[in-house]
Design an enzyme around this catalytic site. Structure first.
Site, mmCIF file in Angstrom:
data_model
loop_
_atom_site.group_PDB
_atom_site.id
_atom_site.type_symbol
_atom_site.label_atom_id
_atom_site.label_comp_id
_atom_site.label_asym_id
_atom_site.label_seq_id
_atom_site.Cartn_x
_atom_site.Cartn_y
_atom_site.Cartn_z
ATOM 1 N N CYS A 72 -19.702 7.175 0.760
ATOM 2 C CA CYS A 72 -19.839 5.852 0.155
ATOM 3 C C CYS A 72 -21.114 5.161 0.639
ATOM 4 O O CYS A 72 -21.379 5.112 1.841
ATOM 5 C CB CYS A 72 -18.628 5.002 0.520
ATOM 6 S SG CYS A 72 -18.772 3.325 -0.058
ATOM 7 N N CYS A 78 -18.908 -2.246 4.556
ATOM 8 C CA CYS A 78 -17.594 -2.594 4.009
ATOM 9 C C CYS A 78 -16.532 -2.345 5.077
ATOM 10 O O CYS A 78 -16.644 -1.431 5.866
ATOM 11 C CB CYS A 78 -17.325 -1.732 2.789
ATOM 12 S SG CYS A 78 -15.660 -1.865 2.145
ATOM 13 N N CYS A 81 -13.001 1.608 4.717
ATOM 14 C CA CYS A 81 -12.722 3.003 5.093
ATOM 15 C C CYS A 81 -13.284 3.330 6.475
ATOM 16 O O CYS A 81 -14.375 3.877 6.595
ATOM 17 C CB CYS A 81 -13.333 3.955 4.067
ATOM 18 S SG CYS A 81 -12.598 3.830 2.447
ATOM 19 N N CYS A 160 -15.676 1.681 -6.189
ATOM 20 C CA CYS A 160 -15.169 2.033 -4.870
ATOM 21 C C CYS A 160 -14.623 3.426 -5.022
ATOM 22 O O CYS A 160 -13.858 3.696 -5.948
ATOM 23 C CB CYS A 160 -14.070 1.057 -4.466
ATOM 24 S SG CYS A 160 -13.098 1.651 -3.065
ATOM 25 N N GLN A 284 3.580 1.226 -4.204
ATOM 26 C CA GLN A 284 2.737 2.054 -3.329
ATOM 27 C C GLN A 284 1.409 2.346 -4.020
ATOM 28 O O GLN A 284 1.394 2.629 -5.222
ATOM 29 C CB GLN A 284 3.450 3.368 -3.005
ATOM 30 C CG GLN A 284 4.748 3.206 -2.222
ATOM 31 C CD GLN A 284 4.526 2.892 -0.753
ATOM 32 O OE1 GLN A 284 3.396 2.860 -0.267
ATOM 33 N NE2 GLN A 284 5.608 2.628 -0.049
ATOM 34 N N GLU A 334 16.315 -6.427 -1.146
ATOM 35 C CA GLU A 334 14.896 -6.797 -1.223
ATOM 36 C C GLU A 334 14.790 -8.313 -1.328
ATOM 37 O O GLU A 334 15.558 -8.952 -2.039
ATOM 38 C CB GLU A 334 14.289 -6.090 -2.454
ATOM 39 C CG GLU A 334 13.013 -6.658 -2.987
ATOM 40 C CD GLU A 334 11.824 -6.569 -2.028
ATOM 41 O OE1 GLU A 334 11.620 -5.528 -1.389
ATOM 42 O OE2 GLU A 334 11.117 -7.584 -1.920
ATOM 43 N N ASP A 382 12.445 0.761 4.842
ATOM 44 C CA ASP A 382 11.009 0.838 4.536
ATOM 45 C C ASP A 382 10.412 -0.560 4.616
ATOM 46 O O ASP A 382 10.000 -1.139 3.618
ATOM 47 C CB ASP A 382 10.821 1.444 3.132
ATOM 48 C CG ASP A 382 9.356 1.652 2.769
ATOM 49 O OD1 ASP A 382 8.490 1.454 3.637
ATOM 50 O OD2 ASP A 382 9.083 2.014 1.613
ATOM 51 N N CYS A 409 4.478 1.837 7.346
ATOM 52 C CA CYS A 409 3.012 1.926 7.305
ATOM 53 C C CYS A 409 2.419 1.409 8.612
ATOM 54 O O CYS A 409 1.215 1.229 8.714
ATOM 55 C CB CYS A 409 2.459 1.159 6.115
ATOM 56 S SG CYS A 409 2.901 -0.571 6.130
#
Ligand code: SAH
Length: 454
Positions: A72, A78, A81, A160, A284, A334, A382, A409
């Site tokens: 990139c 940026c 990443c 991107c 996701q 939820e 989750d 995550c």
């Protein structure tokens, strides 16, 4: 003692979980962004804090064998990443290390190793959601792109490599509309101007694209010009919204959406189940890996038609509905009401009748359901990045399910909660990492916890 502005010759010995290289100078920890284990060179210290310092690499004299040239062009500026300068197979290894480190250091599970880190074949162009802020550069020119690391300066780039190819043309079309009509970009300093962000979402299986233009106002002038420019980009664009965001916050979207073209929702398919996705739904972001993630979670859950399953933090019911195919019954909890409405209609559209969904917080709903006599055989968790909580975990353990499958995550909060569950009678017996976010420092983790009484 490490001193600011002083130069040191160093060797990077590790990568921190936020993606910075780590080295020691006179025994003191120094984080060096954009470096990797094995890099040798000269750094300058830019900041000294009580427990660590931050350095900047001035010259790499010997590059690490696992280093590569990032693809990139804006990698250095940026903040997206952090690991793009590391060979992909080594990124996976490093992420496995993040998980094991958290499980050992925070969870106290000494010998727990990752069984596997599932990576992508082609770790680019995976994101099904990209958000491009719009503003002006120092010369007053209209720009869009991404925020620079830890700042609100926009780095001008319309493509991107984590996102789809159409993004670039869509963002350009919005800017052309703005130039044509004289619509101004939002200025966050004085809260003036109109267009704040372009939010793009796609259903990878259907190919459908949704564009949401978030604005500091209730409407946009000459909206038909925006619609015609966008629909000319690609016939995959089937849904266009204006999102009203008149707040002074950094929230990506305001609460209210106005559909200005096409369908209210786009569609995607995961594990053979169709999902409708609206602008605010949690979904996701890596469709290729989501199927692998859910597949692994279901393998760990090992559900039979005798099992009642409780899926806590179920979003729009993605895992719940996949689990319902083999379960006796699934209950999803939820907090976001719209997501629960989506989950219910997703169940109906897929002719799944053995799943119920409740809109409530986990900490409220789970203890109540369990007190009320619910006896789940298998629990799936989750949660968002901050993890689960005491009341929820306690109630689950009280119900004595055979297994708990924890998807996360954030390996740190997962390790904390696994430790808690361990004190309540559950042992983590298997761990898998899934690389949902290649080239970034993030990783998804799935842990299987088994009931020690069974
Ligand atoms: N399992 C889903 C969603 C996971 S993201 C999927 O894979 O798509 C975590 C979800 O937890 C989000 O949908 C968020 O809205 C929800 N959430 C956040 N805090 C919560 C709480 N306290 N109680 C219940 N749900 C919560």
């Amino acid at each position: 003692m490490v001193e600011k502005n002083k130069h040191y010759k160093i060797k990077i010995t590790g990568v921190s979980s936020d993606g910075n290289g780590v080295c020691k100078v006179d025994g003191f920890t120094v984080f060096v962004p954009m470096t990797v284990t094995g890099d040798m060179g000269e750094i300058v210290i830019v900041k000294v804090l009580s427990k660590y310092a931050i350095g900047r690499m001035l010259d790499i004299t010997t590059p690490s064998p696992i280093r590569r040239d990032p693809k990139c062009p804006v990698f250095k500026r940026c903040g997206g990443c952090h690991l793009q300068h590391i060979k992909y197979e080594n990124q996976l290894e490093i992420k496995g290390g993040f998980i094991e480190d958290a499980m050992q250091r925070i969870g106290g599970f000494e010998n727990l190793k990752c069984d596997e880190i599932i990576g992508m074949e082609n770790p680019y162009r995976y994101r099904n959601k990209c958000i491009f802020p719009v503003g002006t550069d120092r010369n007053g020119e209209l720009v869009s792109g991404f925020y620079a690391s830890r700042s609100h300066d926009i780095i001008a780039i319309d493509d991107c490599m984590a996102g789809i190819l159409e993004n670039e043309k869509i963002v350009k079309a919005v800017k052309e509309y703005m130039e044509e009509t004289g619509v101004m970009p939002y200025n966050e300093k004085n809260h003036t101007g109109l267009v704040r962000r372009v939010f793009i979402r796609d259903g990878r299986a259907s190919g459908e694209i949704m564009v949401v233009v978030s604005v500091n106002g209730k409407k946009i002038p000459q909206k038909e010009k925006l619609v015609s420019r966008l629909t000319a980009v690609s016939d995959k664009i089937v849904s266009i919204y204006i999102n009203i965001n008149e707040t002074r916050t950094n929230n990506v979207l305001g609460m209210e959406n106005k559909l200005i073209y096409g369908k209210a929702e786009i569609e995607d398919t995961l594990l053979g189940i169709k999902f409708k996705i609206s602008p605010h739904s949690f979904y996701q972001i890596n469709p290729y890996m989501t199927e692998k993630l859910y597949g692994k979670a279901l393998e760990y859950a090992n559900i039979t038609d005798k099992d009642n399953v409780l899926d806590v933090y179920c979003g729009i019911g993605t895992i719940s509905l996949a689990a319902a195919k083999s379960a006796k019954h699934v209950t999803g909890i939820e907090i976001v009401e719209q997501a629960v409405r989506d989950a219910k209609s997703n169940a109906k559209n897929n002719n799944i009748s053995n799943a119920d969904f409740f809109a409530d917080s986990a900490e409220n709903a789970v203890p109540k359901l369990i007190e009320g006599g619910m006896k789940p055989d298998i629990v799936i968790l989750d949660p968002p990045r901050k993890g689960s909580d005491e009341a929820t975990l306690r109630a689950i353990a009280k119900a004595q399910p055979k297994r708990i499958v924890y998807v996360s995550c954030n390996a740190s909060t997962l390790a904390r909660d696994a430790k808690h569950l361990s004190s309540l009678g559950y042992t983590p017996t298997a761990v898998t990492g899934v690389d949902m976010f290649p080239n970034t420092c993030h990783v998804e983790t799935i842990v299987l916890l088994q009931n020690r009484n069974m």
